[in-house]
Design a protein around this motif. Structure first.
Motif, mmCIF file in Angstrom:
data_model
loop_
_atom_site.group_PDB
_atom_site.id
_atom_site.type_symbol
_atom_site.label_atom_id
_atom_site.label_comp_id
_atom_site.label_asym_id
_atom_site.label_seq_id
_atom_site.Cartn_x
_atom_site.Cartn_y
_atom_site.Cartn_z
ATOM 1 N N UNK A 1 1.033 -1.371 0.106
ATOM 2 C CA UNK A 1 -0.112 -0.004 0.053
ATOM 3 C C UNK A 1 0.817 1.224 -0.005
ATOM 4 N N UNK A 2 2.094 1.237 0.091
ATOM 5 C CA UNK A 2 3.068 2.147 0.335
ATOM 6 C C UNK A 2 3.797 2.446 -0.838
ATOM 7 N N UNK A 3 3.915 1.382 -1.794
ATOM 8 C CA UNK A 3 4.758 1.359 -3.025
ATOM 9 C C UNK A 3 4.168 2.336 -4.024
ATOM 10 N N UNK B 1 -5.165 0.259 -6.011
ATOM 11 C CA UNK B 1 -6.119 0.570 -5.066
ATOM 12 C C UNK B 1 -6.341 -0.413 -3.939
ATOM 13 N N UNK B 2 -6.105 -1.749 -4.253
ATOM 14 C CA UNK B 2 -6.112 -2.776 -3.368
ATOM 15 C C UNK B 2 -7.498 -3.527 -3.067
ATOM 16 N N UNK B 3 -7.704 -4.728 -2.898
ATOM 17 C CA UNK B 3 -8.978 -5.346 -3.178
ATOM 18 C C UNK B 3 -9.252 -5.727 -1.690
ATOM 19 N N UNK B 4 -10.285 -5.372 -1.194
ATOM 20 C CA UNK B 4 -10.673 -5.624 0.127
ATOM 21 C C UNK B 4 -12.149 -5.949 0.470
ATOM 22 N N UNK B 5 -12.829 -6.606 -0.567
ATOM 23 C CA UNK B 5 -14.088 -7.072 -0.710
ATOM 24 C C UNK B 5 -13.968 -8.809 -0.011
ATOM 25 N N UNK B 6 -13.958 -8.936 1.325
ATOM 26 C CA UNK B 6 -13.595 -10.405 1.427
ATOM 27 C C UNK B 6 -14.706 -11.323 1.463
ATOM 28 N N UNK B 7 -15.919 -10.601 1.066
ATOM 29 C CA UNK B 7 -17.048 -11.642 0.781
ATOM 30 C C UNK B 7 -17.193 -12.146 -0.890
ATOM 31 N N UNK C 1 -5.619 -9.665 11.498
ATOM 32 C CA UNK C 1 -6.433 -8.872 10.267
ATOM 33 C C UNK C 1 -7.642 -8.250 10.943
ATOM 34 N N UNK C 2 -7.951 -7.257 10.372
ATOM 35 C CA UNK C 2 -8.989 -6.401 10.917
ATOM 36 C C UNK C 2 -10.322 -6.881 10.310
ATOM 37 N N UNK C 3 -11.151 -6.863 11.138
ATOM 38 C CA UNK C 3 -12.826 -6.968 10.749
ATOM 39 C C UNK C 3 -13.417 -5.512 10.339
ATOM 40 N N UNK C 4 -14.190 -5.974 9.307
ATOM 41 C CA UNK C 4 -15.192 -4.919 8.921
ATOM 42 C C UNK C 4 -16.620 -5.401 8.435
ATOM 43 N N UNK D 1 -0.641 -4.248 5.271
ATOM 44 C CA UNK D 1 -1.292 -3.792 6.457
ATOM 45 C C UNK D 1 -1.644 -2.395 6.667
ATOM 46 N N UNK D 2 -1.269 -1.513 5.944
ATOM 47 C CA UNK D 2 -1.565 -0.149 5.784
ATOM 48 C C UNK D 2 -2.987 0.070 5.315
ATOM 49 N N UNK D 3 -3.244 -0.528 4.193
ATOM 50 C CA UNK D 3 -4.531 -0.560 3.501
ATOM 51 C C UNK D 3 -5.579 -1.497 3.942
#
Length: 451
Positions: A41-43, A129-135, A74-77, A102-104
């Protein structure tokens, strides 16, 4: 010279610090490779580095490898009314490319970050952007895509650069590492030789680790590991991730090496004799063994002699077979519309086969073919016609079905339907394969004798 030129001190060159002479003021050129940000996320994007050092940056990130903090909390949302988070099990299925920021709190793709061109659309979620749709776990499979997808092309470039680095640093491995590597290579070569000898396919439709059948090549290596404890300690899962020696390019390299060694052995056995002289000697020995006379041979011509035509007409089944082939050619090529349909259907099937990984791509492959009427006395013409028919067999059936469903004339419909039934019959398919094999042998013999 000092009057006209301002002298500058030379900077030491090293792998840790890359700097281009004459561009010291540009921060994108003066880069410390040891201090590159490791969190995805920082690159910054590869294109933001100067073109002179982009390859060095790629090599450094390949050396670091995908960032996979498996023990991280890992964070929960809240997603879709449920509390969800990333699961480290996803690393196991996509260990060669998937990484976590970890940052994003998001997923990224290392090969796509390093090699995916910016002009290629799609897949930005795993690069920028990064993928975070865990479902939506299926999005990972969609990102991988088909054989020639942007992701797989990037992975191929990633693996090639990694392999090149391995070859350069091979001398840095211990003696035991070199022995293990040679053991894996010998096992892969033996398995490839067996599959070639038995004329069996190498690959499987699903070669993921959780698959019950990963293809003949990998399954043979698994059996070798089960039969020998020593082999089991160095093969597949026991081997380093970049030294498995089971990838498709490596399989092709092994097959090409085996083919070259086989040809080399044949040429060494022939020695200085010409092929035609060796063949003539073999024919003489055969005639002597069975008390045959050269004067009794029917047809001295190598191709196109009239007595060959008489021989073919003496066999009713052969005549009927080639009459049917001629009828198929006449029906398909009788109008421009039918021939255009044939070309379009063939192009569609080729594209589908390439996307499914059933066909290779490259120069000279997947060329346009035409169904031509074989000549009456040219066996080479018969061979090429049957080869094209065999290659386009499904397309021929598709065109005949199109004719059956499209035309209004009942006689044309009956003719198309009758050809479909005959082409799908066991007798026709069997004779087609047999004739291709026989004419293939005689065609090689004819070409050799004509030389």
């Amino acid at each position: 010279m000092d009057k006209f030129v301002t002298r500058t001190s030379r900077l030491p060159q090293s792998q840790e610090h890359v700097r281009s002479e004459g561009c010291n003021a540009n921060p994108n050129i003066d880069v410390n490779l040891n201090n590159l940000p490791t969190d995805p996320g920082e690159r910054k994007q590869i294109s933001e580095y100067h073109s002179h050092i982009q390859d060095e940056v790629r090599k450094r990130y390949i050396q670091i490898g995908p960032i996979q903090p498996k023990n991280h909390e890992f964070l929960f949302k809240l997603i879709g009314g449920k509390s969800r988070s990333f699961t480290p099990k996803w690393f196991e299925k996509h260990e060669n490319w998937l990484e976590y920021s970890k940052k994003k709190d998001a997923l990224f793709c290392l090969p796509c970050y390093l090699f995916k061109p910016e002009c290629v659309r799609g897949g930005e979620a795993f690069v920028v952007e990064g993928f975070s749709s865990w479902n939506k776990k299926e999005k990972l499979i969609q990102h991988v895509g088909r054989v020639k997808s942007a992701h797989n092309i990037a992975v191929e470039k990633y693996e090639n650069l990694k392999e090149r680095k391995i070859q350069v640093t091979f001398h840095e491995f211990s003696e035991q590492d070199k022995i293990d590597y040679k053991t894996r290579l010998e096992t892969s070569v033996i398995c490839a030789r067996y599959l070639l000898h038995m004329e069996l396919p190498f690959r499987g439709h699903d070669e993921y680790e959780e698959s019950s059948n990963r293809g003949n090549f990998i399954e043979l290596i698994k059996v070798a590991g089960l039969l020998s404890k020593d082999l089991g300690k160095v093969l597949l899962k026991k081997a380093p991730g970049n030294l498995l020696l089971i990838s498709h390019p490596i399989q092709k390299d092994i097959v090409n090496c085996i083919a070259k060694e086989t040809l080399k052995a044949i040429f060494e056995e022939l020695g200085d004799d010409l092929f035609a002289l060796s063949l003539r000697s073999a024919i003489d020995i055969l005639f002597d063994e069975f008390k045959l006379s050269v004067s009794s041979i029917r047809g001295q011509g190598y191709d196109g002699a009239s007595n060959m035509r008489a021989t073919a007409k003496g066999h009713v089944d052969v005549v009927l077979f080639f009459d049917l082939v001629s009828d198929v050619v006449n029906v398909i090529g009788s109008t421009c519309k039918r021939y255009d349909v044939f070309r379009e259907l063939r192009a569609i099937r080729i594209v589908e086969a390439i996307n499914n990984g059933d066909r290779d791509t490259g120069r000279g492959l997947n060329q346009e073919l035409a169904i031509k009427r074989p000549g009456d006395t040219r066996w080479g013409s018969h061979y090429r016609s049957l080869l094209n028919l065999l290659e386009c067999f499904l397309n021929v059936i598709d065109v005949l079905e199109f004719i059956y469903n499209d035309v209004l004339n009942s006689s044309h419909k009956k003719n198309a339907r009758g050809l479909i039934v005959l082409l799908k019959s066991f007798d026709f398919v069997f004779i087609l394969h047999v004739m291709v094999e026989i004419l293939g042998i005689t065609n090689e013999l004819s070409l050799a004798l004509q030389r």
